[in-house]
Design a protein around this motif. Structure first.
Motif, PDB file in Angstrom:
ATOM      1  N   PHE B  11      53.872  27.439  45.832  1.00 54.18           N
ATOM      2  CA  PHE B  11      53.488  28.856  45.843  1.00 54.18           C
ATOM      3  C   PHE B  11      53.325  29.334  44.414  1.00 54.18           C
ATOM      4  O   PHE B  11      54.063  28.900  43.529  1.00 54.18           O
ATOM      5  CB  PHE B  11      54.591  29.700  46.495  1.00 54.18           C
ATOM      6  CG  PHE B  11      54.838  29.406  47.933  1.00 54.18           C
ATOM      7  CD1 PHE B  11      53.990  29.891  48.909  1.00 54.18           C
ATOM      8  CD2 PHE B  11      55.943  28.654  48.315  1.00 54.18           C
ATOM      9  CE1 PHE B  11      54.240  29.632  50.249  1.00 54.18           C
ATOM     10  CE2 PHE B  11      56.191  28.391  49.652  1.00 54.18           C
ATOM     11  CZ  PHE B  11      55.338  28.874  50.620  1.00 54.18           C
ATOM     12  N   PHE B  12      52.405  30.259  44.224  1.00 51.86           N
ATOM     13  CA  PHE B  12      52.177  30.784  42.885  1.00 51.86           C
ATOM     14  C   PHE B  12      52.147  32.310  42.884  1.00 51.86           C
ATOM     15  O   PHE B  12      51.782  32.950  43.881  1.00 51.86           O
ATOM     16  CB  PHE B  12      50.851  30.251  42.321  1.00 51.86           C
ATOM     17  CG  PHE B  12      50.930  28.782  41.989  1.00 51.86           C
ATOM     18  CD1 PHE B  12      51.413  28.362  40.765  1.00 51.86           C
ATOM     19  CD2 PHE B  12      50.601  27.832  42.935  1.00 51.86           C
ATOM     20  CE1 PHE B  12      51.522  27.017  40.467  1.00 51.86           C
ATOM     21  CE2 PHE B  12      50.706  26.476  42.651  1.00 51.86           C
ATOM     22  CZ  PHE B  12      51.173  26.068  41.414  1.00 51.86           C
ATOM     23  N   ALA B  13      52.563  32.859  41.723  1.00 50.87           N
ATOM     24  CA  ALA B  13      52.434  34.288  41.420  1.00 50.87           C
ATOM     25  C   ALA B  13      53.105  35.140  42.504  1.00 50.87           C
ATOM     26  O   ALA B  13      54.275  34.926  42.826  1.00 50.87           O
ATOM     27  CB  ALA B  13      50.966  34.638  41.192  1.00 50.87           C
ATOM     28  N   ARG B  14      52.363  36.088  43.073  1.00 52.16           N
ATOM     29  CA  ARG B  14      52.986  37.017  44.030  1.00 52.16           C
ATOM     30  C   ARG B  14      53.519  36.288  45.253  1.00 52.16           C
ATOM     31  O   ARG B  14      54.563  36.664  45.812  1.00 52.16           O
ATOM     32  CB  ARG B  14      51.946  38.074  44.442  1.00 52.16           C
ATOM     33  CG  ARG B  14      52.538  39.304  45.086  1.00 52.16           C
ATOM     34  CD  ARG B  14      51.515  40.428  45.126  1.00 52.16           C
ATOM     35  NE  ARG B  14      50.278  39.994  45.742  1.00 52.16           N
ATOM     36  CZ  ARG B  14      50.055  40.031  47.059  1.00 52.16           C
ATOM     37  NH1 ARG B  14      50.978  40.503  47.880  1.00 52.16           N
ATOM     38  NH2 ARG B  14      48.923  39.608  47.553  1.00 52.16           N
ATOM     39  N   ARG B  16      54.722  33.267  45.288  1.00 52.65           N
ATOM     40  CA  ARG B  16      55.957  32.604  44.863  1.00 52.65           C
ATOM     41  C   ARG B  16      57.124  33.594  44.942  1.00 52.65           C
ATOM     42  O   ARG B  16      58.203  33.259  45.425  1.00 52.65           O
ATOM     43  CB  ARG B  16      55.812  32.074  43.438  1.00 52.65           C
ATOM     44  CG  ARG B  16      57.084  31.522  42.826  1.00 52.65           C
ATOM     45  CD  ARG B  16      56.869  31.010  41.411  1.00 52.65           C
ATOM     46  NE  ARG B  16      56.273  32.007  40.524  1.00 52.65           N
ATOM     47  CZ  ARG B  16      56.915  33.084  40.059  1.00 52.65           C
ATOM     48  NH1 ARG B  16      58.176  33.288  40.366  1.00 52.65           N
ATOM     49  NH2 ARG B  16      56.296  33.944  39.282  1.00 52.65           N
ATOM     50  N   ILE B  79      47.768  30.432  47.131  1.00 51.19           N
ATOM     51  CA  ILE B  79      47.596  31.186  45.898  1.00 51.19           C
ATOM     52  C   ILE B  79      46.941  32.530  46.182  1.00 51.19           C
ATOM     53  O   ILE B  79      46.140  32.662  47.106  1.00 51.19           O
ATOM     54  CB  ILE B  79      46.758  30.388  44.870  1.00 51.19           C
ATOM     55  CG1 ILE B  79      45.332  30.178  45.349  1.00 51.19           C
ATOM     56  CG2 ILE B  79      47.421  29.034  44.576  1.00 51.19           C
ATOM     57  CD1 ILE B  79      44.457  29.425  44.352  1.00 51.19           C
TER      58      ILE B  79
END
Lengths: 143, 86
Positions: B11-14, B16, B79
């Motif tokens: 998971f990335f960014a928001r 995550r 993402i």
């Protein structure tokens, strides 16, 4: 050609050194700088997060597309991640071409494609809170 | 025939922040699509983005359709849309 995602400062001159050669009469370099305001709010700093294993190949793909459109072009790109202060360089795209018109065009095309397709996200720390910037939307951060 | 396949989810960014994790191992039935994987993850992490349009899925670092089928050993990433900017 050079494509980097890096936590350290970006030196635009290093990228220009990668693309320069005797047949290149023009180098156009775009530098993105951390601004002190956004959406009418003051910004204290940014955090950039990348999916590096996907971002670097995507940058290379953009470089290849530039080479298809402007065959004489040479390209270097770097994007920084982590905490960035106001005035620091977040992204650099440098393109060399024989003449200035195609250097400007290719550089602009490269930074526009990078912004819309490379998986790197910006978190804004602003006066009214902390937000992830997703296209035209600012979404509250929760972490 | 295998009863389950193992994928590695990132998971990335928001997303995550919503999931509370950067990476997790997940077992899904053979033939599972990206959409199936995301549905399993949403049950595990109810805070994960519900609006499917605000999420893109990638398999082995390539953006993929929700109907794409995952395979054993794949790296699956979810993402948000990228920053954009003007």
């Amino acid at each position: 050609m050079r494509y980097d995602v890096t936590t350290g400062p970006i030196d635009a001159h290093e990228l220009e050194a990668v693309v320069t050669h005797p047949g290149a009469g023009a180098i156009c370099t775009f530098s993105g700088i951390v601004r002190d305001n956004s959406r009418g709010q003051s910004v204290t700093h940014l955090d950039y997060e990348a999916y590096a294993e996907m971002a670097v190949p995507q940058m290379r793909k953009i470089g290849d597309e530039i080479k298809q459109r402007w065959p004489a072009a040479r390209v270097a790109m770097a994007h920084r991640t982590g905490k960035l202060e106001i005035g620091e360089v977040s992204v650099v795209v440098s393109v060399s071409c024989p003449h200035r018109h195609e250097a400007f065009e290719a550089c602009r095309w490269g930074i526009d494609r990078l912004k819309e397709s490379v998986p790197i996200w910006k978190k804004e720390h602003a006066a009214d809170g902390t937000y992830w910037i997703e296209g035209d939307e600012a979404k509250p951060a929760t972490g | 025939m295998a009863v389950a396949i193992a994928v590695r989810v990132r998971f990335f960014a928001r997303l995550r922040e919503q999931s509370g994790t950067e990476i997790e191992a997940l077992q899904v039935p053979p033939g599972a699509t990206l959409e199936d994987v995301y549905d399993v993850l949403r049950r595990k992490h109810p805070a994960l983005e519900a609006e499917r349009k605000a999420v893109r899925g990638a398999i082995n670092q390539e953006l993929s359709d929700w109907s794409a089928v995952v395979a054993d050993g794949d790296e699956v990433a979810f993402i948000p849309p990228v920053s954009g900017g003007h």
